[in-house]
Design a protein around this motif. Structure first.
Motif, PDB file in Angstrom:
ATOM      1  N   THR A   1      13.731  -7.177  -3.004  1.00  0.00           N
ATOM      2  CA  THR A   1      12.356  -6.670  -3.127  1.00  0.00           C
ATOM      3  C   THR A   1      12.305  -5.410  -3.987  1.00  0.00           C
ATOM      4  N   GLU A   2      12.676  -4.244  -3.390  1.00  0.00           N
ATOM      5  CA  GLU A   2      12.567  -2.991  -4.143  1.00  0.00           C
ATOM      6  C   GLU A   2      13.812  -2.142  -3.953  1.00  0.00           C
ATOM      7  N   ALA A   3      13.993  -1.167  -4.829  1.00  0.00           N
ATOM      8  CA  ALA A   3      15.122  -0.237  -4.735  1.00  0.00           C
ATOM      9  C   ALA A   3      14.594   1.103  -4.256  1.00  0.00           C
TER      10      ALA A   3
ATOM     11  N   GLY B   1      10.107   3.610 -11.552  1.00  0.00           N
ATOM     12  CA  GLY B   1       9.002   4.220 -10.828  1.00  0.00           C
ATOM     13  C   GLY B   1       8.747   5.579 -11.453  1.00  0.00           C
ATOM     14  N   THR B   2       7.658   6.212 -11.078  1.00  0.00           N
ATOM     15  CA  THR B   2       7.311   7.491 -11.688  1.00  0.00           C
ATOM     16  C   THR B   2       8.415   8.541 -11.494  1.00  0.00           C
ATOM     17  N   ALA B   3       8.946   8.613 -10.277  1.00  0.00           N
ATOM     18  CA  ALA B   3       9.929   9.656  -9.981  1.00  0.00           C
ATOM     19  C   ALA B   3      11.236   9.416 -10.749  1.00  0.00           C
TER      20      ALA B   3
ATOM     21  N   ALA C   1       0.859  -1.196   0.000  1.00  0.00           N
ATOM     22  CA  ALA C   1       0.000   0.000   0.000  1.00  0.00           C
ATOM     23  C   ALA C   1       0.889   1.238   0.000  1.00  0.00           C
ATOM     24  N   LYS C   2       0.465   2.276  -0.722  1.00  0.00           N
ATOM     25  CA  LYS C   2       1.275   3.499  -0.754  1.00  0.00           C
ATOM     26  C   LYS C   2       0.832   4.373   0.422  1.00  0.00           C
ATOM     27  N   VAL C   3       1.135   3.906   1.630  1.00  0.00           N
ATOM     28  CA  VAL C   3       0.777   4.644   2.840  1.00  0.00           C
ATOM     29  C   VAL C   3       2.026   5.328   3.396  1.00  0.00           C
TER      30      VAL C   3
ATOM     31  N   ASN D   1       5.035   3.803   5.398  1.00  0.00           N
ATOM     32  CA  ASN D   1       6.102   2.988   4.804  1.00  0.00           C
ATOM     33  C   ASN D   1       7.395   3.762   4.582  1.00  0.00           C
ATOM     34  N   TYR D   2       7.339   5.075   4.607  1.00  0.00           N
ATOM     35  CA  TYR D   2       8.481   5.852   4.101  1.00  0.00           C
ATOM     36  C   TYR D   2       9.308   6.506   5.204  1.00  0.00           C
ATOM     37  N   GLY D   3       8.652   7.033   6.246  1.00  0.00           N
ATOM     38  CA  GLY D   3       9.398   7.646   7.347  1.00  0.00           C
ATOM     39  C   GLY D   3      10.496   6.734   7.890  1.00  0.00           C
TER      40      GLY D   3
END
Ligand SMILES: *Cc1c(COP(=O)(O)O)cnc(C)c1O
Length: 393
Positions: free
Chosen positions: A257-259, A337-339, A221-223, A226-228
């Motif tokens: 998993t992800e970068a 990813g978009t960015a 989920a893009k919550v 997850n980022y802090g």
């Protein structure tokens, strides 16, 4: 195209189901930003924001585009205590020659945002109405996108883009841990610099010390939550010259998993000589279902896959990547990813040593990352017509 003549009853706008683009009101900023070339406005927010409020009893309010401004929030509101927040990120692209503006697959962002909202007990909305509002918002803000009709652009200048950020937050002022009974939906937009596409250096995390997501968690989920927690490890990696962390999961299998906040692909040949484009699967909920990831997979399956090249979603460990490198089978790796868009990976820091990843397959031909990047650019700038590009009137 044959027009459809199927009779459907007129939809009843139910405020408990969604906000509706037909209800949109617009109040223009009376003090618009002055500029001649929007590309000089780095990191600047645009002049407006879109807002809709929700309450459990009354449902969604009419959406409104209003002048960009700080929000009045009750200090006890849910998002400030329990992280009831999710977001989306996408870009509106303006073709520098035609001036036409496109958004890439906004229906997928709508769907993903609904999923994220559901994960943290925020209200849902109609995907179609979300897309309509997004297009309307970009139509209002498209003067923040440069094109040749308005400013001078050099041949080597890229097509211009604006970053769009839909957000939802829980706004109920109540200190008890409870499902919010009020929420706010916003769309804001910002000028952000183009990623310079310098090949990335990634540092593989130590899964004993830090993981980004875990099965049954909320990594899919893009919550905001997850980022802090990734920022400390990320700045530690940056001190050693790495651009992002390659998040591994499981101390034994050390699954890739992800970068950072981007999806990760590796291309290798198998000992039998077959080429494989591989990325981690969505099945265990540790991977964000990236629109770019999905598009890379779909294009690669449509245009590259053949008897000798397979496109695969499966679990793979960092040790498999290291082994492929040692045996000279590693072809390339990229993050997407978009960015970042599609960014080649030049180096992987694993267990204290740096693995050099080849940047071009067999020396002369374009890398897979470059090829896919070109295809995607053609689509979202409207250079080729494609069902994935939604055009702004
Ligand atoms: C947003 C995001 C991505 C990329 O998704 P896109 O839809 O391609 O922009 C990948 N991983 C994480 C963790 C993300 O937050």
């Amino acid at each position: 195209m044959t027009p459809s003549i199927t009779q459907t009853s007129a939809p009843v706008a139910d405020s408990h189901v969604s906000f509706y683009a037909d209800d949109l009101t617009i109040s223009f900023n009376q003090n618009p930003t002055q500029f001649t070339d929007p590309r000089t406005l780095m990191m600047k927010m645009t002049d407006h924001m879109l807002q809709a409020n929700w309450n459990v009893k009354t449902g969604w309010s009419a959406p409104a585009i209003i002048p960009y401004a700080p929000l009045p929030l009750d200090p006890a509101c849910s998002v400030l205590h329990y992280g009831t927040e999710c977001f989306e990120g996408l870009k509106a692209w303006r073709n520098k020659k035609t001036g036409k503006v496109h958004i890439f697959r906004p229906d997928l962002n709508a769907r993903r945002m609904n999923k994220s909202c559901d994960r943290i007990a925020l209200p849902s909305f109609s995907d179609e109405e979300f897309v309509k509002l997004l297009l309307k918002f970009v139509q209002i803000e498209k003067r923040f996108l440069a094109w040749e009709g308005e400013v001078e652009m050099a041949d080597e200048d890229d097509h211009d883009f604006l970053y769009l950020r839909p957000i939802m937050i829980g706004t109920t002022p109540q200190l008890g841990v409870a499902t919010p009974s009020d929420a706010m939906f916003l769309i804001i937009a910002s000028r952000i610099p183009a990623y310079n596409s310098k090949p990335l250096r990634l540092l593989a995390s130590s899964p004993e010390q830090a993981v980004r997501a875990w099965p049954g968690g909320f990594g899919a989920a893009k919550v905001g939550g997850n980022y802090g927690p990734t920022m400390r490890p990320m700045s530690a990696a940056a001190k050693h010259g790495y651009d992002q962390i390659l998040w591994l999961f499981d101390p034994e299998r050390r699954l890739v998993t992800e970068a950072g906040a981007a999806n990760f692909f590796v291309v290798w040949s198998t000992p039998a000589g077959k080429t494989e484009i591989v990325t981690a699967p969505l099945s265990n909920g540790t991977i964000l279902d990236g629109v770019t990831r999905r598009s890379v997979l779909e294009l690669a399956r449509e245009r590259l896959a053949c008897e000798s090249l397979e496109v695969i979603e499966r679990d793979f460990g960092i040790d498999e990547v290291v082994k492929a490198h040692e045996e000279g089978r590693l072809i390339e790796a990229f993050a997407c990813g978009t960015a970042f868009f599609v960014a080649p990976v030049a180096e992987l820091g694993v267990d204290g040593r740096d693995i050099k990843v080849p940047l071009e397959s067999n020396g002369k031909s374009k890398s897979y990352a470059q090829t896919i990047k070109k295809w995607l650019t053609e689509i979202f700038t409207g250079e080729v017509e494609h069902r994935w590009a939604a055009e702004i009137e």
